[in-house]
Design a protein around this motif. Sequence first.
Motif, PDB file in Angstrom:
ATOM      1  N   LEU A 160      41.193  27.244 -41.203  1.00  0.00           N
ATOM      2  CA  LEU A 160      42.056  27.982 -40.283  1.00  0.00           C
ATOM      3  C   LEU A 160      42.087  27.292 -38.915  1.00  0.00           C
ATOM      4  CD1 LEU A 160      43.759  30.454 -39.537  1.00  0.00           C
ATOM      5  CD2 LEU A 160      41.625  31.663 -39.017  1.00  0.00           C
ATOM      6  N   GLN A 161      40.926  26.806 -38.450  1.00  0.00           N
ATOM      7  CA  GLN A 161      40.884  26.106 -37.156  1.00  0.00           C
ATOM      8  C   GLN A 161      41.789  24.882 -37.156  1.00  0.00           C
ATOM      9  OE1 GLN A 161      38.242  27.260 -38.931  1.00  0.00           O
ATOM     10  NE2 GLN A 161      36.368  27.280 -37.669  1.00  0.00           N
ATOM     11  N   ASP A 162      41.794  24.157 -38.288  1.00  0.00           N
ATOM     12  CA  ASP A 162      42.636  22.959 -38.385  1.00  0.00           C
ATOM     13  C   ASP A 162      44.123  23.324 -38.297  1.00  0.00           C
ATOM     14  OD1 ASP A 162      40.603  20.986 -38.697  1.00  0.00           O
ATOM     15  OD2 ASP A 162      40.291  21.699 -40.738  1.00  0.00           O
ATOM     16  N   TRP A 163      44.509  24.379 -38.988  1.00  0.00           N
ATOM     17  CA  TRP A 163      45.913  24.804 -38.948  1.00  0.00           C
ATOM     18  C   TRP A 163      46.305  25.264 -37.543  1.00  0.00           C
ATOM     19  CZ3 TRP A 163      49.295  23.349 -42.271  1.00  0.00           C
ATOM     20  CH2 TRP A 163      48.947  23.139 -43.602  1.00  0.00           C
ATOM     21  N   ILE A 164      45.398  25.910 -36.845  1.00  0.00           N
ATOM     22  CA  ILE A 164      45.684  26.346 -35.471  1.00  0.00           C
ATOM     23  C   ILE A 164      45.870  25.136 -34.561  1.00  0.00           C
ATOM     24  CG2 ILE A 164      44.712  27.502 -33.437  1.00  0.00           C
ATOM     25  CD1 ILE A 164      43.372  29.484 -35.359  1.00  0.00           C
ATOM     26  N   VAL A 165      44.945  24.161 -34.647  1.00  0.00           N
ATOM     27  CA  VAL A 165      45.052  22.942 -33.823  1.00  0.00           C
ATOM     28  C   VAL A 165      46.340  22.197 -34.148  1.00  0.00           C
ATOM     29  CG1 VAL A 165      44.040  20.670 -33.391  1.00  0.00           C
ATOM     30  CG2 VAL A 165      42.572  22.680 -33.510  1.00  0.00           C
ATOM     31  N   LEU A 166      46.648  22.041 -35.438  1.00  0.00           N
ATOM     32  CA  LEU A 166      47.865  21.340 -35.855  1.00  0.00           C
ATOM     33  C   LEU A 166      49.107  22.034 -35.325  1.00  0.00           C
ATOM     34  CD1 LEU A 166      49.427  19.287 -37.600  1.00  0.00           C
ATOM     35  CD2 LEU A 166      49.111  20.823 -39.549  1.00  0.00           C
ATOM     36  N   SER A 167      49.187  23.355 -35.495  1.00  0.00           N
ATOM     37  CA  SER A 167      50.374  24.104 -35.088  1.00  0.00           C
ATOM     38  C   SER A 167      50.555  24.088 -33.565  1.00  0.00           C
ATOM     39  CB  SER A 167      50.277  25.553 -35.582  1.00  0.00           C
ATOM     40  OG  SER A 167      50.144  25.603 -36.984  1.00  0.00           O
ATOM     41  N   LEU A 168      49.470  24.299 -32.829  1.00  0.00           N
ATOM     42  CA  LEU A 168      49.572  24.317 -31.367  1.00  0.00           C
ATOM     43  C   LEU A 168      49.971  22.954 -30.810  1.00  0.00           C
ATOM     44  CD1 LEU A 168      46.534  26.535 -30.247  1.00  0.00           C
ATOM     45  CD2 LEU A 168      48.973  27.084 -30.112  1.00  0.00           C
ATOM     46  N   THR A 169      49.401  21.893 -31.356  1.00  0.00           N
ATOM     47  CA  THR A 169      49.733  20.543 -30.884  1.00  0.00           C
ATOM     48  C   THR A 169      51.209  20.246 -31.085  1.00  0.00           C
ATOM     49  OG1 THR A 169      47.495  19.798 -31.452  1.00  0.00           O
ATOM     50  CG2 THR A 169      49.156  18.104 -31.079  1.00  0.00           C
ATOM     51  N   LEU A 170      51.723  20.546 -32.279  1.00  0.00           N
ATOM     52  CA  LEU A 170      53.133  20.277 -32.560  1.00  0.00           C
ATOM     53  C   LEU A 170      54.051  21.172 -31.720  1.00  0.00           C
ATOM     54  CD1 LEU A 170      53.059  19.834 -36.450  1.00  0.00           C
ATOM     55  CD2 LEU A 170      52.867  18.104 -34.672  1.00  0.00           C
ATOM     56  N   LEU A 171      53.663  22.438 -31.533  1.00  0.00           N
ATOM     57  CA  LEU A 171      54.484  23.357 -30.742  1.00  0.00           C
ATOM     58  C   LEU A 171      54.576  22.899 -29.287  1.00  0.00           C
ATOM     59  CD1 LEU A 171      56.083  26.004 -30.635  1.00  0.00           C
ATOM     60  CD2 LEU A 171      53.928  27.184 -30.136  1.00  0.00           C
ATOM     61  N   ILE A 172      53.467  22.454 -28.728  1.00  0.00           N
ATOM     62  CA  ILE A 172      53.464  21.978 -27.341  1.00  0.00           C
ATOM     63  C   ILE A 172      54.404  20.789 -27.178  1.00  0.00           C
ATOM     64  CG2 ILE A 172      52.046  20.819 -25.594  1.00  0.00           C
ATOM     65  CD1 ILE A 172      49.712  22.582 -26.558  1.00  0.00           C
ATOM     66  N   ILE A 173      54.366  19.868 -28.144  1.00  0.00           N
ATOM     67  CA  ILE A 173      55.229  18.691 -28.080  1.00  0.00           C
ATOM     68  C   ILE A 173      56.700  19.091 -28.141  1.00  0.00           C
ATOM     69  CG2 ILE A 173      55.974  16.652 -29.384  1.00  0.00           C
ATOM     70  CD1 ILE A 173      53.516  16.130 -27.783  1.00  0.00           C
ATOM     71  N   ILE A 174      57.040  20.003 -29.046  1.00  0.00           N
ATOM     72  CA  ILE A 174      58.439  20.434 -29.183  1.00  0.00           C
ATOM     73  C   ILE A 174      58.934  21.086 -27.896  1.00  0.00           C
ATOM     74  CG2 ILE A 174      59.976  22.039 -30.375  1.00  0.00           C
ATOM     75  CD1 ILE A 174      58.287  21.616 -32.886  1.00  0.00           C
ATOM     76  N   LEU A 175      58.157  22.014 -27.344  1.00  0.00           N
ATOM     77  CA  LEU A 175      58.570  22.717 -26.122  1.00  0.00           C
ATOM     78  C   LEU A 175      58.683  21.753 -24.945  1.00  0.00           C
ATOM     79  CD1 LEU A 175      56.443  25.987 -26.416  1.00  0.00           C
ATOM     80  CD2 LEU A 175      58.880  25.681 -26.914  1.00  0.00           C
ATOM     81  N   TYR A 176      57.771  20.792 -24.866  1.00  0.00           N
ATOM     82  CA  TYR A 176      57.829  19.804 -23.790  1.00  0.00           C
ATOM     83  C   TYR A 176      59.101  18.963 -23.892  1.00  0.00           C
ATOM     84  CZ  TYR A 176      56.322  15.916 -20.790  1.00  0.00           C
ATOM     85  OH  TYR A 176      56.238  14.972 -19.812  1.00  0.00           O
TER      86      TYR A 176
END
Length: 569
Positions: free
Chosen positions: A3-19
């Motif tokens: 679950l931690q890996d999926w959270i890190v993966l999702s947050l990293t990609l989301l930050i890049i998209i929003l930026y």
Amino acid sequence: MSLQDWIVLSLTLLIIILYGVWKSRGQKNLDSYFLGNRALPWYIVLLSIMGTQASAITFLSAPGQAYSDGMRFVQYYFGLPLAMIVICIAFVPIFHKLKVYTAYEYLEQRFDLKTRTLTSFLFLIQRGLSTGISIYAPSIILSSLLGWNIYYTNIFMGGLLIIYTMYGGTKAVSYTQSLQLFIIFTGMFLAGWMVMHLLPPDIGFSDALHVAGKMGKLNVIVTDFDWKDRYNIWSGVIGGFFLALSYFGTDQSQVGRFLTARTLSESRMSLLMNGLVKVPMQFLIMLIGALVFVFYLYFRAPINFNQGLLDRVHSSEHAPQMQVLENRFDSLTIQKQAHVRSLAAALERNDNAGVESAERALKSAEDAADSVRTTAKGLIREVSPGSDTNDVNYVFLHFVVNNLPKGMVGLLIAIIFLASWGSIAAALNSLASTTMVDVYKRMVNPHASDHDYLRMSKIWTLIWGVFSILVAQFATGLGSLIEAVNILGSLFYGTILGIFVVAFMMKWVKGHAVFWGAVLAEAGVVIIYLGNWVSFLWLNVIGCVLVMLFAAVLQPVIKGHPPTSIKGG
């Protein structure tokens, strides 16, 4: 993944998209969509250039390439620094002076419309096919992690990238690439550190390097000359120079990056810094692969790194046969573990005789293990006909997923996704810009409004995205993706470079001669490749020289037309 890996993966990609979305606001015309209003600072351009070249293939396949073939692939980059200097002197000033959108606009002014169109066509075919391979690389990850069919993951990954690129344009691509590379470098450093951390406590960094060297994985420089050898110092410096000259100087995916700079000086600065940074960066990535090889000498490696294919065999009637092979492979693994410890101990006490004896025994066990792996691949092909049993693209992924701590796995997977997004988005952007400027705006609709051109640019981004997804569906069986994409490029880059070299250096050659010279040269390159006469890096040299030669011979025979001015573009 946890679950931690999926959270890190999702947050990293989301930050890049929003930026990227935030940075891309305010697009009004082609200049803002394709060139970011030519207002980006050199360091952003530098990171964009590096991010465009460093795709998921680089971080997924390069360590596997070093694992299987050693680090000699790094010689491929030895010609790059010199190519950057030549581009800064000969290419960049012309493109900046003419204020072009694409590199191929210049060719119409220098030669004629058909030469411009031919060069654009060669680029579009090459880049469209390469982008399909680049989409396939991150799709491998999704397929392995989620157990999805690779065809579905190609569609999912390609669809995300189409939306991202259609909305963002080049400004989003450039700014997000800078953030992506920061995360990528951090993650790869952590991956290298973790490889060493996971080795036995008595094995230090120098010990690991010595073992890797004895096993032939630190073959960074190969001086033997062989036309068919893919990676040696000669093909790397000479063939790599011509490939880099064409890729960075004539490929719109890179030209479109340095044309976004505010000034000529900043374009040059970004390219020169790329020449300084790229070789050591690639060296370190390949070094991680060599260290992963050492890791799997001390710990059990799978008989095939593509776990999905192994699971299919274990679910079939051939499961008992595979189990026998795996038992034999595990027995050889135990032998290798004993031999590598003997080798490390002999190296530690400078026992030359002991080193030679342990090295021979280790290599013998490794060869036997490779033979068992080959037999297993044949069994996999019986169960899954047409599947790609070359698992070089899965080596690093397997290490990450099965050995790194929770959270870091998600970060490393995010890194590979980010690398793919940056390079594929830049490629789609360049495909759309070339189609719009060199085809649609020049020959189809030269008098449309800025709004219509912007709308059509996004439509062409969609079209090329769909094309690339279709290519990705047929990308299985290509082996090492980092080799496949460079072989594909080498089939076209020499010819494209030759056209520009004639334009710059052979002022007496006109459009008809260079056009037919390029057609003949491209045919010659394809024939030489199919005949397997030389390794792929030499095709870049041969294509360029053939264009120059044919153009020089044809010019006295074919009467050339005077240059035409650029209309509507």
